[in-house]
Scaffold this active site. Structure first.
Site, PDB file in Angstrom:
ATOM      1  CG  HIS A   1      -1.521  -1.344   1.344  1.00  0.00           C
ATOM      2  ND1 HIS A   1      -1.287  -2.108   2.151  1.00  0.00           N
ATOM      3  CD2 HIS A   1      -2.729  -1.821   1.000  1.00  0.00           C
ATOM      4  CE1 HIS A   1      -1.977  -3.322   2.163  1.00  0.00           C
ATOM      5  NE2 HIS A   1      -2.882  -3.163   1.416  1.00  0.00           N
TER       6      HIS A   1
HETATM    7 FE1  FES Z   1       0.136  -1.948   3.720  1.00  0.00          FE
HETATM    8 FE2  FES Z   1       2.862  -2.323   3.881  1.00  0.00          FE
HETATM    9  S1  FES Z   1       1.842  -0.521   3.407  1.00  0.00           S
HETATM   10  S2  FES Z   1       1.242  -3.729   4.179  1.00  0.00           S
END
Ligand code: FES
Length: 126
Positions: A91
């Site tokens: 993410h």
């Molecule tokens: Fe979501 Fe690493 S940014 S698990």
């Protein structure tokens, strides 16, 4: 709890090795002078999870941290991201060369496991 002895004698500055400890990846990164300078020069006020670099390492040239993103647990990629530390592709969390969260959804710095130096080339994790 099981400890893991790791030979870091061949780890070159700028490189990172990954070992498995208690089922988790542990990053051991030999930091370059530039990476250390980047980690130590950040004002605390810029950090989401404020921690001085010197409180995260035993020796400035060796960073040891758990390779699990503090957002939802993916394994971040070494040497990537806006801060040249780690980038989590799941993410988009960016960690700096101290393993501190700098940008993206993760709330906390990469965790530091218990470890000690046996000698200059051997590390005991756990
Ligand atoms: Fe979501 Fe690493 S940014 S698990």
């Amino acid at each position: 709890l099981a400890s893991l002895e790791v030979d870091i004698g061949n780890l070159q500055p700028g490189n990172c090795m990954i070992v498995k400890w208690r089922g988790k990846p542990v990053f051991i990164r030999s930091r370059t002078e530039d990476e250390i300078a980047a980690a130590t020069s950040v004002p605390m006020g810029e950090l989401r999870d404020p921690q001085a670099d010197e409180d995260r390492v035993q020796k400035a040239e060796t960073l040891v941290c758990i390779g699990v993103c503090t957002h939802l647990g993916c394994v971040p990629i070494n040497g990537a991201g806006d801060y040249n530390g780690w980038f989590c592709p799941c993410h988009g969390s960016h960690y700096d060369t101290s393993g501190r969260i700098r940008k993206g959804p993760a709330p906390l710095n990469l965790e530091i496991p218990p470890y000690s130096f046996v000698d200059d080339t051997k590390l005991l994790v756990g």
